[in-house]
Design a protein around this motif. Structure first.
Motif, PDB file in Angstrom:
ATOM      1  N   LEU A 115       0.488  -1.473   0.133  1.00 44.89           N
ATOM      2  CA  LEU A 115      -0.228   0.191  -0.006  1.00 44.89           C
ATOM      3  C   LEU A 115       0.882   1.312   0.212  1.00 44.89           C
ATOM      4  N   ALA A 116       2.067   1.360   0.426  1.00 45.95           N
ATOM      5  CA  ALA A 116       2.895   2.708   0.938  1.00 45.95           C
ATOM      6  C   ALA A 116       3.532   1.975  -0.597  1.00 45.95           C
ATOM      7  N   ASP A 117       3.920   1.448  -0.920  1.00 52.27           N
ATOM      8  CA  ASP A 117       4.504   2.025  -3.059  1.00 52.27           C
ATOM      9  C   ASP A 117       3.217   2.677  -3.941  1.00 52.27           C
ATOM     10  N   GLU A 118       2.156   1.646  -3.664  1.00 44.20           N
ATOM     11  CA  GLU A 118       0.854   2.905  -4.079  1.00 44.20           C
ATOM     12  C   GLU A 118       0.832   4.291  -3.638  1.00 44.20           C
ATOM     13  N   LEU A 119       1.156   4.283  -2.354  1.00 45.38           N
ATOM     14  CA  LEU A 119       0.834   5.842  -2.033  1.00 45.38           C
ATOM     15  C   LEU A 119       2.189   7.005  -2.023  1.00 45.38           C
ATOM     16  N   GLY A 120       2.911   6.477  -3.499  1.00 47.46           N
ATOM     17  CA  GLY A 120       4.386   7.087  -3.092  1.00 47.46           C
ATOM     18  C   GLY A 120       5.382   6.270  -2.768  1.00 47.46           C
ATOM     19  N   GLY A 121       5.578   5.744  -2.190  1.00 42.99           N
ATOM     20  CA  GLY A 121       6.538   5.179  -2.403  1.00 42.99           C
ATOM     21  C   GLY A 121       7.497   5.520  -0.267  1.00 42.99           C
ATOM     22  N   LEU A 122       6.862   6.069   0.022  1.00 47.88           N
ATOM     23  CA  LEU A 122       7.378   6.158   1.007  1.00 47.88           C
ATOM     24  C   LEU A 122       7.905   4.639   2.375  1.00 47.88           C
ATOM     25  N   PRO A 123       9.000   5.004   2.732  1.00 48.76           N
ATOM     26  CA  PRO A 123       9.495   3.898   3.731  1.00 48.76           C
ATOM     27  C   PRO A 123       8.064   3.205   4.911  1.00 48.76           C
ATOM     28  N   ALA A 124       7.658   2.388   4.666  1.00 46.70           N
ATOM     29  CA  ALA A 124       6.570   2.352   5.319  1.00 46.70           C
ATOM     30  C   ALA A 124       6.723   2.557   6.943  1.00 46.70           C
ATOM     31  N   PRO A 125       7.567   2.164   7.673  1.00 51.95           N
ATOM     32  CA  PRO A 125       7.682   3.069   9.320  1.00 51.95           C
ATOM     33  C   PRO A 125       7.561   4.634   9.681  1.00 51.95           C
ATOM     34  N   ASP A 126       7.979   4.890   8.201  1.00 54.67           N
ATOM     35  CA  ASP A 126       7.687   6.337   7.996  1.00 54.67           C
ATOM     36  C   ASP A 126       6.070   6.966   8.194  1.00 54.67           C
ATOM     37  N   LEU A 127       5.177   5.537   7.269  1.00 47.81           N
ATOM     38  CA  LEU A 127       4.607   5.824   6.383  1.00 47.81           C
ATOM     39  C   LEU A 127       2.971   5.872   7.590  1.00 47.81           C
ATOM     40  N   MET A 128       3.664   4.298   8.268  1.00 44.70           N
ATOM     41  CA  MET A 128       2.551   3.732   9.358  1.00 44.70           C
ATOM     42  C   MET A 128       1.652   4.368  10.034  1.00 44.70           C
ATOM     43  N   PRO A 129       1.924   5.846  11.039  1.00 42.28           N
ATOM     44  CA  PRO A 129       1.009   6.607  11.434  1.00 42.28           C
ATOM     45  C   PRO A 129       0.115   7.076  10.863  1.00 42.28           C
ATOM     46  N   ALA A 130       0.638   7.618  10.054  1.00 39.33           N
ATOM     47  CA  ALA A 130      -0.398   8.338   9.085  1.00 39.33           C
ATOM     48  C   ALA A 130      -1.038   7.480   8.917  1.00 39.33           C
ATOM     49  N   LEU A 131      -0.937   6.259   7.771  1.00 38.51           N
ATOM     50  CA  LEU A 131      -1.766   5.682   7.139  1.00 38.51           C
ATOM     51  C   LEU A 131      -2.894   4.757   8.439  1.00 38.51           C
ATOM     52  N   VAL A 132      -2.458   4.803   9.441  1.00 40.77           N
ATOM     53  CA  VAL A 132      -3.401   4.488  10.376  1.00 40.77           C
ATOM     54  C   VAL A 132      -4.551   5.306  10.580  1.00 40.77           C
ATOM     55  N   ALA A 133      -4.550   6.134  10.640  1.00 41.29           N
ATOM     56  CA  ALA A 133      -5.071   7.724  10.904  1.00 41.29           C
ATOM     57  C   ALA A 133      -6.012   7.820   9.590  1.00 41.29           C
ATOM     58  N   ALA A 134      -5.179   7.209   8.121  1.00 44.53           N
ATOM     59  CA  ALA A 134      -6.344   8.251   7.197  1.00 44.53           C
ATOM     60  C   ALA A 134      -6.894   6.543   6.940  1.00 44.53           C
ATOM     61  N   LEU A 135      -6.355   5.298   7.160  1.00 45.17           N
ATOM     62  CA  LEU A 135      -7.516   4.564   6.975  1.00 45.17           C
ATOM     63  C   LEU A 135      -8.957   4.925   7.830  1.00 45.17           C
ATOM     64  N   ASP A 136      -8.497   5.091   8.766  1.00 45.47           N
ATOM     65  CA  ASP A 136      -9.392   4.998  10.158  1.00 45.47           C
ATOM     66  C   ASP A 136     -10.731   6.060   8.829  1.00 45.47           C
ATOM     67  N   THR A 137      -9.802   6.647   8.395  1.00 46.77           N
ATOM     68  CA  THR A 137     -10.780   7.724   7.868  1.00 46.77           C
ATOM     69  C   THR A 137     -12.357   7.530   7.423  1.00 46.77           C
ATOM     70  N   LEU A 138     -12.003   6.308   6.156  1.00 40.41           N
ATOM     71  CA  LEU A 138     -12.488   5.788   5.041  1.00 40.41           C
ATOM     72  C   LEU A 138     -13.329   5.205   6.131  1.00 40.41           C
ATOM     73  N   LYS A 139     -14.475   5.383   4.879  1.00 42.56           N
ATOM     74  CA  LYS A 139     -16.242   5.069   4.595  1.00 42.56           C
ATOM     75  C   LYS A 139     -15.626   3.470   4.760  1.00 42.56           C
ATOM     76  N   PRO A 140     -17.283   2.617   5.151  1.00 41.87           N
ATOM     77  CA  PRO A 140     -16.560   0.876   5.925  1.00 41.87           C
ATOM     78  C   PRO A 140     -16.643   0.395   3.998  1.00 41.87           C
ATOM     79  N   ASP A 141     -17.066   0.979   3.267  1.00 41.76           N
ATOM     80  CA  ASP A 141     -17.131   0.521   1.588  1.00 41.76           C
ATOM     81  C   ASP A 141     -15.854   0.368   1.277  1.00 41.76           C
ATOM     82  N   ASP A 142     -15.490   1.584   1.794  1.00 44.38           N
ATOM     83  CA  ASP A 142     -13.727   2.202   1.075  1.00 44.38           C
ATOM     84  C   ASP A 142     -12.825   1.376   1.777  1.00 44.38           C
TER      85      ASP A 142
END
Length: 188
Positions: A115-142
């Motif tokens: 998923l990090a690769d698809e989101l712009g190639g940020l290193p996964a450890p640097d991306l993880m907190p922001a990714l978790v927060a962003a995923l938490d905002t998605l609608k259930p279907d998304d």
């Protein structure tokens, strides 16, 4: 978007369809399908519940419903597993509605790296907190679409069958969801 972890050949799907037809004629012939897909469906459920006993119960319900509804199953050019994932998704959603709890998403290293690769190639450890927060905002279907694509590694054709949308619609939705995630991560 990159290709999924796995694909199923047309020949394998045709062989599987023959197995399904045999099981439709004789429910005792359902066992090879059960054996083939139990672990994948169990893991799919477990990633959303993180409770082994609950996952086993829900997985049992999935296969019971599949067996009960098998006479109505029709081959639609995707693996039988797409139908099982759809039943599992419905069972999970029903469980969380009944218990008025929020669904859980378990991020594994490989899935988050993909998923990090698809989101712009940020290193996964640097991306993880922001990714978790962003995923938490998605609608259930998304969120479900992202889970199927990146955590389950399913191809868009199967995702479309599970979500009952066209393959093109699944691709467009995934592209838009990823763009929203990129924006939310960039803003964090």
């Amino acid at each position: 978007m990159s290709e999924p972890k796995r694909t199923v050949s047309a020949e394998a799907m045709q062989e599987e369809w023959l197995e399904v037809q045999a099981a439709q004629a004789d429910p005792a012939m359902f066992e090879p399908l059960y054996e083939r897909y139990y672990e994948a469906i169990f893991l799919y459920v477990f990633r959303r519940t993180t409770d082994q006993a609950l996952s086993a119960d829900l997985c049992s319900q999935v296969f019971l419903k599949a067996l009960q509804q098998l006479p109505r199953y029709q081959f639609r050019g995707v693996p039988f597993s797409a139908w099982l994932y759809r039943i599992a998704a419905n069972e999970i959603a029903q469980h969380f509605r009944r218990n008025r709890r929020r669904q859980i998403v378990t991020l594994e290293e490989e899935a988050s790296a993909h998923l990090a690769d698809e989101l712009g190639g940020l290193p996964a450890p640097d991306l993880m907190p922001a990714l978790v927060a962003a995923l938490d905002t998605l609608k259930p279907d998304d969120l479900h679409l992202i889970e199927l694509r990146f955590f389950e590694g399913l191809p868009f054709r199967e995702i479309a069958a599970i979500l009952d949308i066209t393959e093109n619609n699944a691709k467009v939705k995934a592209f838009r969801i990823l763009n929203r995630l990129k924006k939310k991560i960039a803003a964090s």
